[in-house]
Motif scaffolding. Structure first.
Motif, PDB file in Angstrom:
ATOM      1  N   UNK A   1       0.839  -1.189   0.000  1.00 53.18           N
ATOM      2  CA  UNK A   1       0.000   0.000   0.000  1.00 53.18           C
ATOM      3  C   UNK A   1       0.878   1.244   0.000  1.00 53.18           C
ATOM      4  N   UNK A   2       0.491   2.223  -0.774  1.00 54.19           N
ATOM      5  CA  UNK A   2       1.278   3.457  -0.865  1.00 54.19           C
ATOM      6  C   UNK A   2       0.453   4.664  -0.446  1.00 54.19           C
ATOM      7  N   UNK A   3       1.172   5.722  -0.111  1.00 58.51           N
ATOM      8  CA  UNK A   3       0.566   7.000   0.260  1.00 58.51           C
ATOM      9  C   UNK A   3       1.187   8.068  -0.623  1.00 58.51           C
ATOM     10  N   UNK A   4       0.360   8.959  -1.140  1.00 55.06           N
ATOM     11  CA  UNK A   4       0.890  10.043  -1.959  1.00 55.06           C
ATOM     12  C   UNK A   4       1.468  11.130  -1.056  1.00 55.06           C
ATOM     13  N   UNK A   5       2.752  11.372  -1.199  1.00 52.85           N
ATOM     14  CA  UNK A   5       3.455  12.345  -0.376  1.00 52.85           C
ATOM     15  C   UNK A   5       3.888  13.513  -1.264  1.00 52.85           C
ATOM     16  N   UNK A   6       3.708  14.703  -0.747  1.00 50.14           N
ATOM     17  CA  UNK A   6       4.030  15.934  -1.464  1.00 50.14           C
ATOM     18  C   UNK A   6       5.380  16.447  -0.973  1.00 50.14           C
ATOM     19  N   UNK A   7       6.383  16.458  -1.852  1.00 44.49           N
ATOM     20  CA  UNK A   7       7.704  16.982  -1.516  1.00 44.49           C
ATOM     21  C   UNK A   7       7.786  18.410  -2.048  1.00 44.49           C
ATOM     22  N   UNK A   8       8.086  19.367  -1.145  1.00 48.80           N
ATOM     23  CA  UNK A   8       7.892  20.784  -1.424  1.00 48.80           C
ATOM     24  C   UNK A   8       9.197  21.562  -1.270  1.00 48.80           C
ATOM     25  N   UNK A   9       9.455  22.430  -2.223  1.00 51.45           N
ATOM     26  CA  UNK A   9      10.531  23.412  -2.129  1.00 51.45           C
ATOM     27  C   UNK A   9       9.976  24.770  -2.583  1.00 51.45           C
ATOM     28  N   UNK A  10      10.471  25.873  -2.021  1.00 53.20           N
ATOM     29  CA  UNK A  10      11.418  25.928  -0.905  1.00 53.20           C
ATOM     30  C   UNK A  10      10.738  25.512   0.391  1.00 53.20           C
ATOM     31  N   UNK A  11      11.505  24.989   1.283  1.00 52.93           N
ATOM     32  CA  UNK A  11      10.925  24.429   2.501  1.00 52.93           C
ATOM     33  C   UNK A  11      10.254  25.472   3.389  1.00 52.93           C
ATOM     34  N   UNK A  12      10.681  26.728   3.289  1.00 53.70           N
ATOM     35  CA  UNK A  12      10.060  27.731   4.156  1.00 53.70           C
ATOM     36  C   UNK A  12       8.622  28.051   3.745  1.00 53.70           C
ATOM     37  N   UNK A  13       8.174  27.522   2.589  1.00 53.19           N
ATOM     38  CA  UNK A  13       6.793  27.710   2.153  1.00 53.19           C
ATOM     39  C   UNK A  13       6.014  26.397   2.157  1.00 53.19           C
TER      40      UNK A  13
ATOM     41  N   UNK B   1      18.171  27.159   5.266  1.00 54.70           N
ATOM     42  CA  UNK B   1      18.903  27.283   4.005  1.00 54.70           C
ATOM     43  C   UNK B   1      18.966  25.977   3.223  1.00 54.70           C
ATOM     44  N   UNK B   2      18.678  24.865   3.865  1.00 53.46           N
ATOM     45  CA  UNK B   2      18.799  23.554   3.227  1.00 53.46           C
ATOM     46  C   UNK B   2      17.919  23.500   1.976  1.00 53.46           C
ATOM     47  N   UNK B   3      18.498  23.214   0.811  1.00 58.97           N
ATOM     48  CA  UNK B   3      17.690  23.201  -0.417  1.00 58.97           C
ATOM     49  C   UNK B   3      16.855  21.931  -0.592  1.00 58.97           C
ATOM     50  N   UNK B   4      17.047  20.934   0.256  1.00 63.82           N
ATOM     51  CA  UNK B   4      16.269  19.706   0.100  1.00 63.82           C
ATOM     52  C   UNK B   4      14.805  19.957   0.429  1.00 63.82           C
ATOM     53  N   UNK B   5      13.887  19.282  -0.258  1.00 62.47           N
ATOM     54  CA  UNK B   5      12.457  19.479   0.028  1.00 62.47           C
ATOM     55  C   UNK B   5      12.066  18.869   1.363  1.00 62.47           C
ATOM     56  N   UNK B   6      10.934  19.303   1.881  1.00 61.71           N
ATOM     57  CA  UNK B   6      10.313  18.646   3.029  1.00 61.71           C
ATOM     58  C   UNK B   6       9.016  18.028   2.533  1.00 61.71           C
ATOM     59  N   UNK B   7       8.543  17.021   3.244  1.00 62.74           N
ATOM     60  CA  UNK B   7       7.373  16.301   2.760  1.00 62.74           C
ATOM     61  C   UNK B   7       6.143  16.602   3.607  1.00 62.74           C
ATOM     62  N   UNK B   8       5.022  16.575   2.941  1.00 61.79           N
ATOM     63  CA  UNK B   8       3.735  16.777   3.585  1.00 61.79           C
ATOM     64  C   UNK B   8       2.722  15.800   2.983  1.00 61.79           C
TER      65      UNK B   8
ATOM     66  N   UNK C   1      18.687  -0.020  14.803  1.00 65.35           N
ATOM     67  CA  UNK C   1      18.514  -0.119  13.358  1.00 65.35           C
ATOM     68  C   UNK C   1      17.468   0.898  12.931  1.00 65.35           C
ATOM     69  N   UNK C   2      17.777   1.676  11.907  1.00 62.47           N
ATOM     70  CA  UNK C   2      16.888   2.750  11.480  1.00 62.47           C
ATOM     71  C   UNK C   2      15.759   2.208  10.627  1.00 62.47           C
ATOM     72  N   UNK C   3      14.589   2.810  10.781  1.00 64.40           N
ATOM     73  CA  UNK C   3      13.459   2.518   9.917  1.00 64.40           C
ATOM     74  C   UNK C   3      13.564   3.422   8.698  1.00 64.40           C
ATOM     75  N   UNK C   4      13.368   2.906   7.487  1.00 61.72           N
ATOM     76  CA  UNK C   4      13.461   3.760   6.300  1.00 61.72           C
ATOM     77  C   UNK C   4      12.520   4.940   6.409  1.00 61.72           C
ATOM     78  N   UNK C   5      12.965   6.096   5.928  1.00 61.53           N
ATOM     79  CA  UNK C   5      12.167   7.308   5.981  1.00 61.53           C
ATOM     80  C   UNK C   5      11.333   7.448   4.722  1.00 61.53           C
ATOM     81  N   UNK C   6      10.397   8.400   4.703  1.00 62.93           N
ATOM     82  CA  UNK C   6       9.579   8.594   3.510  1.00 62.93           C
ATOM     83  C   UNK C   6      10.361   9.019   2.286  1.00 62.93           C
ATOM     84  N   UNK C   7      11.628   9.399   2.443  1.00 62.40           N
ATOM     85  CA  UNK C   7      12.398   9.808   1.280  1.00 62.40           C
ATOM     86  C   UNK C   7      13.164   8.641   0.679  1.00 62.40           C
ATOM     87  N   UNK C   8      12.746   7.426   0.981  1.00 64.42           N
ATOM     88  CA  UNK C   8      13.312   6.252   0.344  1.00 64.42           C
ATOM     89  C   UNK C   8      12.997   6.290  -1.143  1.00 64.42           C
ATOM     90  N   UNK C   9      13.719   5.515  -1.969  1.00 67.73           N
ATOM     91  CA  UNK C   9      13.463   5.544  -3.410  1.00 67.73           C
ATOM     92  C   UNK C   9      11.995   5.309  -3.730  1.00 67.73           C
TER      93      UNK C   9
END
Length: 257
Positions: free
Chosen positions: A6-18, A187-194, A242-250
């Motif tokens: 099962x999958x969930x649609x995740x929105x990756x957003x840049x710039x992160x301050x918005x 300042x981090x250019x990587x997106x954040x997810x919502x 042991x880390x659990x994979x994050x939503x930014x997995x492939x």
């Protein structure tokens, strides 16, 4: 043949301050479960109070349409005056978490001379006003009031036209490494997810924000907060879990809107 996960649609957003405020649990749950902060609540009041184990720091989350929603207060210590930091409702939780993570780090950065402007300059922020910096898209600003001889409070603000989206404030005595942790995250250019982000974003203008929708396995989304809690708790132990994979997995599928 086994069914597809099962999958969930995740929105990756840049710039992160918005990217909008996000889930407050990203801050409050790790503080309690990984860092030992105690909490108090009142079922008749829409607020959360968290206090550090040494009772020197208090984080208050209280919806207030006329003021900052997040307030972090720290009492004075022998070599450090009392200080505060506060954040508006739409401040992305990832930026606030950078501050609380730095504050609760058992091996903190104690470089009082660190430059909170450093990461901003490295990521293309340009001079603004007398002593501030502006983001490349000119929607975010960071400045410190006062003079080099008598420095004052730090302010970070995000605006769209004449509308202020959010503001962060750091008192003059806030330890520089904590301010730097915030500006590094800003300042981090990587997106954040919502998830279900449409109603929470301050703008949907594609000329201002970039959104990439990715189908992420639901187990990754569900495990992201647990992964964060375990990672922060591991700072206090000799052996990391042991880390659990994050939503930014492939991703399996993706598209941009």
């Amino acid at each position: 043949m086994p069914p597809a996960p099962e999958t969930v649609e995740v929105d990756f957003i840049t710039p992160r301050h918005l990217a909008g405020g996000g889930d407050p649990a990203w801050i409050t749950v790790p503080l309690h479960r990984a860092c030992g902060w105690s909490y108090g609540d009142d079922p008749l009041m829409p607020r959360v109070l968290l206090s550090s184990p040494d009772q020197k720091a208090l984080l208050r989350l209280e919806p207030d349409p006329d003021d900052q929603w997040w307030n972090l207060l720290h009492s004075a210590e022998p070599n450090q005056p009392a200080w505060y930091a506060s954040f508006g409702a739409r401040t992305p939780v990832e930026l606030i978490a950078a501050v609380t993570d730095a504050l609760t780090d058992p091996a903190p950065d104690t470089d009082a001379l660190c430059d909170p402007y450093g990461a901003l300059r490295q990521n293309g922020w340009t001079p603004y006003g007398d002593s501030g910096l502006a983001s490349p898209d000119k929607t975010a600003y960071v400045e410190r009031l006062g003079t080099p001889a008598d420095p004052g409070a730090w302010f970070a603000s995000v605006t769209l036209g004449t509308h202020e989206v959010w503001q962060a404030r750091f008192g003059a005595h806030t330890p520089p490494p904590l301010v730097a942790a915030f500006t590094d995250a800003l300042a981090d250019p990587k997106p954040v997810h919502r998830i279900d982000s449409g109603c929470s974003l301050p703008t949907l203008d594609p000329d201002v924000v970039t959104r990439q929708f990715i189908d992420v396995p639901a187990v990754y989304v569900a495990g992201a907060l647990e992964d964060r809690v375990r990672s922060l708790a591991a700072r206090h132990t000799a052996t990391a879990p042991v880390a659990i994979p994050s939503p930014q997995a492939p991703p399996r599928h993706g598209r941009t809107r």
